[in-house]
Design an enzyme around this catalytic site. Sequence first.
Site, short mmCIF file in Angstrom:
data_model
loop_
_atom_site.label_atom_id
_atom_site.label_comp_id
_atom_site.label_asym_id
_atom_site.label_seq_id
_atom_site.Cartn_x
_atom_site.Cartn_y
_atom_site.Cartn_z
N LYS A 1 0.82 -1.22 0.00
CA LYS A 1 0.00 0.00 0.00
C LYS A 1 0.85 1.27 0.00
O LYS A 1 0.43 2.30 -0.52
CB LYS A 1 -0.96 -0.01 1.19
N ASP B 1 -9.85 2.00 2.63
CA ASP B 1 -9.89 1.24 3.90
C ASP B 1 -10.43 2.12 5.02
O ASP B 1 -11.26 1.68 5.82
CB ASP B 1 -8.48 0.80 4.32
N ALA C 1 -0.60 0.10 16.23
CA ALA C 1 -0.05 1.32 15.62
C ALA C 1 0.54 1.02 14.24
O ALA C 1 1.47 1.69 13.80
CB ALA C 1 1.01 1.90 16.56
N GLY D 1 -14.46 -7.33 11.40
CA GLY D 1 -14.01 -6.53 10.27
C GLY D 1 -14.71 -6.80 8.94
O GLY D 1 -14.31 -6.25 7.91
#
Length: 265
Positions: free
Chosen positions: A63, A99, A120, A227
């Site tokens: 990405k 996303d 994180a 999700g």
Amino acid sequence: MKLYAIFGNPVAHSISPTIHNYAFSKLGFNGCYTKILVEDGARLRDTFLKYKLKGVNITVPHKEWAYKLADEVVGIAQEIGAVNTWIEKEGKIYAYNTDAPGFYESIKEFDFRSVLILGAGGTARAIAHYLRHKGYAPFILNRSAGHLAYFKERGFDCATWQEFTPRAFDILINTTSAGLIEEVLPAPKELLEPLMQHAKYAVDVIYNKHTPFLTLAQKHGLITKDGTEMLLYQGVLAFEIFTDFAYKKEQIAALMRRSLQLLTS
Ligand SMILES: NC(=O)c1ccc[n+]([C@@H]2O[C@H](COP(=O)([O-])OP(=O)(O)OC[C@H]3O[C@@H](n4cnc5c(N)ncnc54)[C@H](OP(=O)(O)O)[C@@H]3O)[C@@H](O)[C@H]2O)c1
């Protein structure tokens, strides 16, 4: 016919071709969506041009390469520094991150103000930026300090497990991969339980699996969500971009939801 694909490594497990092709066929859109294994992120652009693709989704671990190799990065993706969608228009590659808004779409029915993000990594970055853009001030809690530097530099409140003193948050979001393969919690139980005593919602970005995090949250009476909806909505938003916003979001979402049901039935 317009050609679309998902680029990733690995990519064989991806269900994106199923949801996009199902929606193409039901809407009568002349498109076809496939999977292409791209081992080296530096080859994303060459691969895109070689196959004369109209659009692609880009997944792990490319990405950030996709962000760097696009001609123009659109919207919130400029802050996130990672994209998962490319579209070709008049010879240029435009890049988007779906996303983050996909995640937001999946939780926007919830009534919350304060947010704790566990983890994180890349997904935490996308969600944190998007929630800030929507007026929230998410707090980032992570196992170790390394990944937190990015958030500190950008003015997010954050802490490692050692530094953290539990306080009340309305929603707890697990963006770590803890629970994906091993049956582990994303933070020590002694930290999570006081948080869960005050929170209303617990959301996990892991899909197709009931994680130990969601099990613990349910034990504490929280409303939970995995999700799957995030996955669905990142696809819906990419589909809108691929088809130049020719169809209604609700219509695409209903078709993609149906294709997911068919996959699991
Ligand atoms: N539903 C969807 O559509 C969707 C979309 C994108 C991603 N995802 C999921 O999101 C998850 C994270 O992906 P990512 O790309 O953001 O990963 P990533 O960049 O590798 O980040 C992983 C984060 O998880 C933490 N972590 C890993 N294992 C842990 C453990 N056992 N205990 C506590 N913390 C742990 C890491 O902490 P350290 O910094 O200490 O290493 C790091 O903060 C994956 O499960 C992925 O499948 C879902």
